[in-house]
Design a protein around this motif. Structure first.
Motif, PDB file in Angstrom:
ATOM      1  N   ARG A 187      -2.221  -6.338  -3.273  1.00 28.64           N
ATOM      2  CA  ARG A 187      -0.787  -6.526  -3.506  1.00 28.64           C
ATOM      3  C   ARG A 187      -0.134  -5.203  -3.883  1.00 28.64           C
ATOM      4  O   ARG A 187       1.080  -5.058  -3.810  1.00 28.64           O
ATOM      5  CB  ARG A 187      -0.559  -7.529  -4.642  1.00 28.64           C
ATOM      6  CG  ARG A 187      -1.167  -8.875  -4.383  1.00 28.64           C
ATOM      7  CD  ARG A 187      -0.317  -9.679  -3.427  1.00 28.64           C
ATOM      8  NE  ARG A 187      -1.039 -10.795  -2.853  1.00 28.64           N
ATOM      9  CZ  ARG A 187      -0.461 -11.906  -2.415  1.00 28.64           C
ATOM     10  NH1 ARG A 187       0.836 -12.044  -2.486  1.00 28.64           N
ATOM     11  NH2 ARG A 187      -1.172 -12.867  -1.886  1.00 28.64           N
ATOM     12  N   LYS A 188      -0.951  -4.269  -4.333  1.00 27.41           N
ATOM     13  CA  LYS A 188      -0.429  -2.948  -4.697  1.00 27.41           C
ATOM     14  C   LYS A 188      -1.333  -1.899  -4.077  1.00 27.41           C
ATOM     15  O   LYS A 188      -2.554  -1.944  -4.267  1.00 27.41           O
ATOM     16  CB  LYS A 188      -0.430  -2.777  -6.216  1.00 27.41           C
ATOM     17  CG  LYS A 188       0.654  -3.558  -6.933  1.00 27.41           C
ATOM     18  CD  LYS A 188       0.657  -3.212  -8.400  1.00 27.41           C
ATOM     19  CE  LYS A 188       2.011  -3.541  -9.042  1.00 27.41           C
ATOM     20  NZ  LYS A 188       2.046  -3.106 -10.426  1.00 27.41           N
ATOM     21  N   ASP A 189      -0.762  -0.961  -3.350  1.00 29.32           N
ATOM     22  CA  ASP A 189      -1.566   0.085  -2.721  1.00 29.32           C
ATOM     23  C   ASP A 189      -0.623   1.235  -2.356  1.00 29.32           C
ATOM     24  O   ASP A 189      -0.019   1.242  -1.287  1.00 29.32           O
ATOM     25  CB  ASP A 189      -2.248  -0.467  -1.460  1.00 29.32           C
ATOM     26  CG  ASP A 189      -3.091   0.600  -0.765  1.00 29.32           C
ATOM     27  OD1 ASP A 189      -3.272   1.685  -1.354  1.00 29.32           O
ATOM     28  OD2 ASP A 189      -3.547   0.346   0.359  1.00 29.32           O
ATOM     29  N   ASN A 190      -0.515   2.183  -3.276  1.00 28.98           N
ATOM     30  CA  ASN A 190       0.432   3.284  -3.050  1.00 28.98           C
ATOM     31  C   ASN A 190      -0.302   4.544  -2.611  1.00 28.98           C
ATOM     32  O   ASN A 190      -0.223   5.576  -3.255  1.00 28.98           O
ATOM     33  CB  ASN A 190       1.222   3.565  -4.336  1.00 28.98           C
ATOM     34  CG  ASN A 190       2.502   2.744  -4.378  1.00 28.98           C
ATOM     35  OD1 ASN A 190       2.879   2.137  -3.385  1.00 28.98           O
ATOM     36  ND2 ASN A 190       3.157   2.733  -5.513  1.00 28.98           N
ATOM     37  N   THR A 191      -1.051   4.433  -1.523  1.00 28.81           N
ATOM     38  CA  THR A 191      -1.831   5.584  -1.076  1.00 28.81           C
ATOM     39  C   THR A 191      -1.205   6.198   0.175  1.00 28.81           C
ATOM     40  O   THR A 191      -1.845   6.318   1.219  1.00 28.81           O
ATOM     41  CB  THR A 191      -3.286   5.160  -0.799  1.00 28.81           C
ATOM     42  OG1 THR A 191      -3.264   4.017   0.073  1.00 28.81           O
ATOM     43  CG2 THR A 191      -4.012   4.788  -2.082  1.00 28.81           C
ATOM     44  N   GLY A 192       0.053   6.553   0.042  1.00 30.04           N
ATOM     45  CA  GLY A 192       0.697   7.246   1.163  1.00 30.04           C
ATOM     46  C   GLY A 192       1.504   6.304   2.042  1.00 30.04           C
ATOM     47  O   GLY A 192       1.908   5.238   1.605  1.00 30.04           O
ATOM     48  N   TYR A 193       1.738   6.722   3.290  1.00 31.50           N
ATOM     49  CA  TYR A 193       2.610   5.950   4.187  1.00 31.50           C
ATOM     50  C   TYR A 193       2.071   4.542   4.374  1.00 31.50           C
ATOM     51  O   TYR A 193       0.859   4.357   4.495  1.00 31.50           O
ATOM     52  CB  TYR A 193       2.691   6.629   5.560  1.00 31.50           C
ATOM     53  CG  TYR A 193       3.044   8.085   5.511  1.00 31.50           C
ATOM     54  CD1 TYR A 193       4.049   8.540   4.663  1.00 31.50           C
ATOM     55  CD2 TYR A 193       2.371   9.009   6.301  1.00 31.50           C
ATOM     56  CE1 TYR A 193       4.367   9.879   4.612  1.00 31.50           C
ATOM     57  CE2 TYR A 193       2.692  10.348   6.258  1.00 31.50           C
ATOM     58  CZ  TYR A 193       3.692  10.784   5.400  1.00 31.50           C
ATOM     59  OH  TYR A 193       4.009  12.092   5.343  1.00 31.50           O
ATOM     60  N   ASP A 194       2.966   3.567   4.448  1.00 30.28           N
ATOM     61  CA  ASP A 194       2.529   2.186   4.656  1.00 30.28           C
ATOM     62  C   ASP A 194       2.368   1.964   6.162  1.00 30.28           C
ATOM     63  O   ASP A 194       3.299   1.560   6.860  1.00 30.28           O
ATOM     64  CB  ASP A 194       3.553   1.219   4.049  1.00 30.28           C
ATOM     65  CG  ASP A 194       2.974  -0.175   3.941  1.00 30.28           C
ATOM     66  OD1 ASP A 194       1.967  -0.454   4.635  1.00 30.28           O
ATOM     67  OD2 ASP A 194       3.519  -0.986   3.181  1.00 30.28           O
TER      68      ASP A 194
END
Ligand SMILES: Cc1cc2nc3c(=O)[nH]c(=O)nc-3n(C[C@H](O)[C@H](O)[C@H](O)COP(=O)(O)OP(=O)(O)OC[C@H]3O[C@@H](n4cnc5c(N)ncnc54)[C@H](O)[C@@H]3O)c2cc1C
Length: 470
Positions: A187-194
């Motif tokens: 639900r959360k994954d802020n590792t660069g471009y989506d």
């Protein structure tokens, strides 16, 4: 052996000879779409049964320089799933990728393959006592791969969002055959471009979706559904605003329909009944859902009572049984098909800010009347999402072909009003072939440049669904 037969032999070695279809009779259903607007030709239909096979087929196409047109359920309404007339493109059917890989109730997520139909995905969720809320009239045939690629909308967007908002991740075969595993349940994954969001809504022009990770929700325990007669879309909007204040996210459907649409449905469907005694210029179908079993009917009845008192609505019927609820929805869901016996119909799947829907409908109806006085406007749709299906049926007795020749001119008339209200020329059906030229004229030129740059980066040789979208 010539190049074409060597290529088909290579495909047959990958997917098995039975899954490279060339018999014209068997190929024909893949080459025509629901509205009969587009018809194509193909070298063959390839029917891979796994991600590995899709990857090998795409690599073979890259090696041979053959373009690919991905297809799921073939219910798309803008021609994106139909090859061109050259006969040189390969039709890649994803329907054999039909496994539900995992339903994870702790993560409230499920992973399904691209060829699983929407109805099968809904059923898999239901078996685990969860809801997958995407809902379209085509759900028995449309596939998850097609739903994501067209970023499908439907009747429950007001509560749950469209396909993009329901997608946690995708598995994609890239233009060179590599597999990108973006199948996250996070639900959360802020590792660069989506990156997943590039493929959702790309209509098969950036990669082939082979599987998807989808959000699941609690199944509502109670539902209340009402069919309401009212004077005009302005009153419907006021009712929607009032319902939002009372029910918030519990509103799971708010559909608007005109009297002419009801007349068409009553003429078309012998089983259809008008739920209200008298005719009304407009109708709204409202559905609210909740986790608590009790009190929902009473709360909706109270809303309708207050709306009657304020003269926002003229009459209302509350569904007392499941059969009545289904009968209400059937009136709405038959509205597209019911236009067919009325002759030619020029379609506009458009959106505006929700608050602008009444003005849009009034102004576009006036503009159509000025352009073609006897044309019959059937404007209906998902008022809660600002999405109007602004369809125009031919004048009674007019020549169908001559009427349909006016398709582009009619589009100009309607889309000018859409533009005035800051709307979109494609709310939920996509661009495909049908709206490609139009897109070039209405999209911000810098945004179009960015889209072309993304396409060039992911598909530099232009082999993935060429001529669609861009
Ligand atoms: C009766 C009816 C009602 C409908 N109602 C709605 C509605 O309410 N809301 C709505 O949004 N749409 C609606 N549609 C349109 C259509 O059903 C949707 O666009 C649906 O999502 C398409 O799914 P599909 O599997 O049939 O895709 P297809 O028609 O096979 O393909 C659609 C597009 O996706 C691409 N594609 C398909 N599969 C893949 C894949 N695995 N990877 C990459 N690209 C792929 C194709 O190339 C094409 O560009 C309706 C259509 C019909 C006939």
């Amino acid at each position: 052996m010539n190049d074409a037969s060597a290529f088909l032999d290579r495909l047959a070695r990958i997917v098995g000879p039975a899954n490279v279809v060339v018999d014209p009779e068997l190929v024909a259903p893949y080459l025509e779409e629901p509205r009969g607007l587009f018809r194509g030709r193909t070298i063959a239909v390839a029917r891979p049964g796994s991600t590995a096979e899709v990857s090998a087929v795409v690599a073979a196409c890259a090696a041979a320089g053959v373009a690919i047109v991905p297809q799921g359920g073939n219910t798309g309404l803008v021609g994106g799933q139909i090859p061109d007339a050259s006969g040189g493109e390969l039709l890649l059917s994803l329907r054999r990728l039909n496994r539900v890989r995992e339903v994870d109730i702790d993560a409230d997520a499920m992973i399904v393959e691209a060829g699983v139909t929407l109805a099968e995905a809904q059923a898999a969720a239901e078996t685990a006592d969860r809801l997958f809320p995407l809902a379209l009239a085509s759900e028995g045939t449309a596939t998850i791969g097609g739903n994501l690629s067209s970023n499908a909308g439907g009747v429950a967007v007001i509560a749950y969002g469209n396909a993009r908002e329901l997608t946690l991740g995708v598995e994609v075969v890239l233009a060179d055959g590599r597999v990108a595993n973006l199948l996250s349940k996070l639900r959360k994954d802020n590792t660069g471009y989506d990156l997943k969001d590039l493929f959702v809504g790309a209509e098969g022009t950036l990669g082939i979706i082979t599987a998807a990770s989808l959000k699941l929700f609690a199944r509502p325990r109670a539902r209340a559904t009402a069919f309401v007669g009212l004077a005009d879309p302005d009153h419907a909007l006021s009712l929607l605003k009032m319902a939002r204040l009372r029910f918030g996210q519990q509103i799971t459907g708010f559909e608007l329909m005109p009297r002419i649409g009801m007349q068409f449905v009553l003429a078309y469907d012998p089983g259809a009944r008008d739920p209200l005694g008298d005719a009304h210029p407009w109708y709204a179908l409202i559905e609210v859902s909740a986790q608590q079993e009790d009190g929902l009917d009473d709360a909706l009845t109270a809303l309708l009572g207050d709306a009657l008192e304020r003269e926002l609505i003229a009459d209302a019927a509350l569904a007392a049984t499941l059969e009545q609820r289904e009968a209400f929805w059937r009136l709405r869901e038959s509205m597209s098909d019911a236009q067919k016996p009325q002759g030619g119909s020029i379609k506009h799947d458009v959106s505006t800010p929700v608050g602008a829907v009444p003005a849009f409908i009034a102004e576009a109806t006036a503009a159509v009347a000025a352009f073609m006085p006897a044309a019959r406007v059937v404007a209906f749709g998902h008022l809660g999402d600002g999405n109007t299906h602004f369809n125009v049926s031919q004048p009674i007795g007019a020549d169908k072909e001559a009427f349909l020749d006016q398709w582009s001119a009619m589009n100009e008339v309607v889309h000018a009003v859409v533009a005035r209200h800051g709307g979109s020329i494609s709310a939920e059906h996509g661009i495909g072939t049908l709206k490609r030229e139009l897109l070039k004229r209405v999209k911000d030129p810098v945004a179009l440049d960015l889209m072309r740059a993304v396409k060039a980066a992911l598909d530099p040789r232009g082999l993935l669904n060429p001529g669609k979208v861009l």
